[in-house]
Design a protein around this motif. Sequence first.
Motif, PDB file in Angstrom:
ATOM      1  N   ALA A   1      -3.074  13.254  -7.887  1.00 34.07           N
ATOM      2  CA  ALA A   1      -2.259  12.600  -7.917  1.00 34.07           C
ATOM      3  C   ALA A   1      -1.165  12.976  -6.951  1.00 34.07           C
ATOM      4  O   ALA A   1      -0.951  12.375  -5.845  1.00 34.07           O
ATOM      5  N   ASP A   2      -1.040  13.928  -6.659  1.00 36.84           N
ATOM      6  CA  ASP A   2      -0.149  14.567  -6.396  1.00 36.84           C
ATOM      7  C   ASP A   2       0.178  14.985  -4.847  1.00 36.84           C
ATOM      8  O   ASP A   2       0.946  13.839  -3.941  1.00 36.84           O
ATOM      9  N   LEU A   3      -0.830  14.687  -4.100  1.00 34.21           N
ATOM     10  CA  LEU A   3      -1.673  14.670  -2.906  1.00 34.21           C
ATOM     11  C   LEU A   3      -1.800  13.151  -2.932  1.00 34.21           C
ATOM     12  O   LEU A   3      -1.316  13.018  -1.537  1.00 34.21           O
ATOM     13  N   SER A   4      -2.582  12.044  -3.533  1.00 35.80           N
ATOM     14  CA  SER A   4      -2.995  10.706  -2.849  1.00 35.80           C
ATOM     15  C   SER A   4      -1.493   9.979  -3.349  1.00 35.80           C
ATOM     16  O   SER A   4      -1.392   9.152  -1.719  1.00 35.80           O
ATOM     17  N   ASP A   5      -0.858  10.379  -3.538  1.00 35.52           N
ATOM     18  CA  ASP A   5       0.691   9.320  -4.306  1.00 35.52           C
ATOM     19  C   ASP A   5       1.347   9.654  -3.134  1.00 35.52           C
ATOM     20  O   ASP A   5       2.799   8.828  -2.142  1.00 35.52           O
ATOM     21  N   MET A   6       1.955  11.355  -2.709  1.00 41.17           N
ATOM     22  CA  MET A   6       2.316  11.526  -1.379  1.00 41.17           C
ATOM     23  C   MET A   6       2.246  10.302   0.047  1.00 41.17           C
ATOM     24  O   MET A   6       2.773   9.774   0.228  1.00 41.17           O
ATOM     25  N   ASN A   7       0.646   9.811  -0.122  1.00 39.96           N
ATOM     26  CA  ASN A   7      -0.137   9.573   1.108  1.00 39.96           C
ATOM     27  C   ASN A   7       0.376   8.077   1.327  1.00 39.96           C
ATOM     28  O   ASN A   7       1.111   7.331   2.024  1.00 39.96           O
ATOM     29  N   VAL A   8       0.100   7.672  -0.114  1.00 39.45           N
ATOM     30  CA  VAL A   8       0.468   5.861  -0.613  1.00 39.45           C
ATOM     31  C   VAL A   8       1.634   5.710  -0.457  1.00 39.45           C
ATOM     32  O   VAL A   8       2.109   4.442   0.253  1.00 39.45           O
ATOM     33  N   LEU A   9       3.079   6.450  -0.652  1.00 38.92           N
ATOM     34  CA  LEU A   9       4.335   6.350  -0.357  1.00 38.92           C
ATOM     35  C   LEU A   9       4.923   6.162   1.088  1.00 38.92           C
ATOM     36  O   LEU A   9       5.873   5.642   1.415  1.00 38.92           O
ATOM     37  N   SER A  10       3.623   7.108   1.604  1.00 35.04           N
ATOM     38  CA  SER A  10       4.120   6.918   3.500  1.00 35.04           C
ATOM     39  C   SER A  10       3.548   5.988   3.479  1.00 35.04           C
ATOM     40  O   SER A  10       3.945   5.037   4.326  1.00 35.04           O
ATOM     41  N   MET A  11       1.969   5.356   3.650  1.00 37.86           N
ATOM     42  CA  MET A  11       1.947   4.004   3.434  1.00 37.86           C
ATOM     43  C   MET A  11       2.930   2.795   3.196  1.00 37.86           C
ATOM     44  O   MET A  11       2.734   2.169   4.082  1.00 37.86           O
ATOM     45  N   LEU A  12       3.720   2.853   1.909  1.00 36.43           N
ATOM     46  CA  LEU A  12       4.411   1.962   2.049  1.00 36.43           C
ATOM     47  C   LEU A  12       5.951   2.305   2.611  1.00 36.43           C
ATOM     48  O   LEU A  12       6.136   0.954   2.913  1.00 36.43           O
ATOM     49  N   VAL A  13       6.314   3.210   2.714  1.00 39.73           N
ATOM     50  CA  VAL A  13       7.261   3.293   3.670  1.00 39.73           C
ATOM     51  C   VAL A  13       6.879   2.707   4.682  1.00 39.73           C
ATOM     52  O   VAL A  13       7.657   1.690   5.942  1.00 39.73           O
ATOM     53  N   GLN A  14       6.019   2.357   5.560  1.00 36.42           N
ATOM     54  CA  GLN A  14       5.135   2.193   6.529  1.00 36.42           C
ATOM     55  C   GLN A  14       5.175   0.799   6.816  1.00 36.42           C
ATOM     56  O   GLN A  14       5.483  -0.429   7.583  1.00 36.42           O
ATOM     57  N   LEU A  15       4.606  -0.265   5.771  1.00 40.19           N
ATOM     58  CA  LEU A  15       4.513  -1.533   5.576  1.00 40.19           C
ATOM     59  C   LEU A  15       5.851  -1.721   4.891  1.00 40.19           C
ATOM     60  O   LEU A  15       6.052  -3.151   5.445  1.00 40.19           O
ATOM     61  N   LYS A  16       6.693  -0.940   4.453  1.00 39.00           N
ATOM     62  CA  LYS A  16       8.438  -2.234   4.777  1.00 39.00           C
ATOM     63  C   LYS A  16       9.489  -2.004   5.376  1.00 39.00           C
ATOM     64  O   LYS A  16       9.845  -3.208   6.345  1.00 39.00           O
ATOM     65  N   ASP A  17       8.546  -0.602   7.010  1.00 40.47           N
ATOM     66  CA  ASP A  17       9.423  -0.814   7.909  1.00 40.47           C
ATOM     67  C   ASP A  17       8.629  -1.914   8.887  1.00 40.47           C
ATOM     68  O   ASP A  17       9.729  -2.617   9.503  1.00 40.47           O
ATOM     69  N   ASP A  18       7.452  -1.914   9.614  1.00 38.04           N
ATOM     70  CA  ASP A  18       6.177  -2.695  10.132  1.00 38.04           C
ATOM     71  C   ASP A  18       5.957  -3.986   8.545  1.00 38.04           C
ATOM     72  O   ASP A  18       4.580  -3.536   9.614  1.00 38.04           O
ATOM     73  N   PRO A  19       6.324  -5.178   8.175  1.00 37.61           N
ATOM     74  CA  PRO A  19       5.686  -5.717   7.093  1.00 37.61           C
ATOM     75  C   PRO A  19       3.903  -6.372   8.179  1.00 37.61           C
ATOM     76  O   PRO A  19       3.291  -6.239   7.802  1.00 37.61           O
ATOM     77  N   LEU A  20       5.116  -6.848   9.386  1.00 35.14           N
ATOM     78  CA  LEU A  20       3.879  -7.787   9.599  1.00 35.14           C
ATOM     79  C   LEU A  20       2.409  -6.701  10.539  1.00 35.14           C
ATOM     80  O   LEU A  20       1.312  -8.029  10.737  1.00 35.14           O
ATOM     81  N   HIS A  21       2.716  -5.900  10.901  1.00 34.74           N
ATOM     82  CA  HIS A  21       1.258  -5.022  11.945  1.00 34.74           C
ATOM     83  C   HIS A  21       1.070  -4.234  11.165  1.00 34.74           C
ATOM     84  O   HIS A  21       0.640  -3.400  11.441  1.00 34.74           O
ATOM     85  N   THR A  22       1.514  -3.763   8.896  1.00 33.59           N
ATOM     86  CA  THR A  22       0.689  -2.767   8.500  1.00 33.59           C
ATOM     87  C   THR A  22      -0.222  -3.289   8.074  1.00 33.59           C
ATOM     88  O   THR A  22      -0.388  -4.413   7.137  1.00 33.59           O
ATOM     89  N   ASN A  23      -1.376  -3.292   8.165  1.00 34.43           N
ATOM     90  CA  ASN A  23      -2.549  -4.274   7.286  1.00 34.43           C
ATOM     91  C   ASN A  23      -3.538  -3.251   6.401  1.00 34.43           C
ATOM     92  O   ASN A  23      -3.698  -2.244   7.219  1.00 34.43           O
ATOM     93  N   LEU A  24      -3.404  -3.777   5.793  1.00 37.99           N
ATOM     94  CA  LEU A  24      -3.677  -2.578   4.688  1.00 37.99           C
ATOM     95  C   LEU A  24      -4.813  -2.764   4.139  1.00 37.99           C
ATOM     96  O   LEU A  24      -5.884  -3.879   3.788  1.00 37.99           O
TER      97      LEU A  24
END
Length: 223
Positions: A114-137
Amino acid sequence: MDLPSSWTFVLFTLCFVALIAGALFGFVIGFRTGGRQERFRQVKEKLKRNKAIICRQQKERYEYARQVKQLEEDLLHSASESEQYKERMSDLEFYQRKLRESERVISSLSAENADLSDMNVLSMLVQLKDDPLHTNLTREEWNGLFHLTDVLFNHILIDLKEKQGITRHEQEICCLVKWNFSRKEQLAVFNNTSEALTKSKNRLKKKLRLDEKADLDQFIRLY
């Protein structure tokens, strides 16, 4: 030694020292970079091994759980003092113990991963929050976000799916609401119209048995 020769010697010495210093600096940087790459490679290998072990353990856990369920059903039809009952009880205790051991292994390995994977998810979540229109999950990224949301918010998505039968898209809505995405941000993430999002939320309200005038987002945030 005349003056020009002295300056030539000094300059030669400085250049030589600078060359040695540069070589040492390059060696140190290369060594540290190589060390980080090697540690990263080792972490990736460990995570890969852990995932394979988790997969095997989950299969074993499923089998143990199936055995426990079958034995519990058998015990209901066996006399409490019969040899068959005692035999089934012994088997039940064995499989219950194996089930607990399997769950401990899965929990331990999952925590390491979880340590590494959750860090990646959090980074992705920040990116989604910053640019929700152009971040396609991707589906996998959504799954990672579902998992992190359940870990941090008392298994809300699993709970709503099991108890209320919410769909995957409804899980996505709940997930964004739980992370305080505004309506505008939700529309951007789903690339959807306001009317379509309203319809989706109204269907979700009905599943959650909420009044039409109830604030769905508030309900989910407090859930």
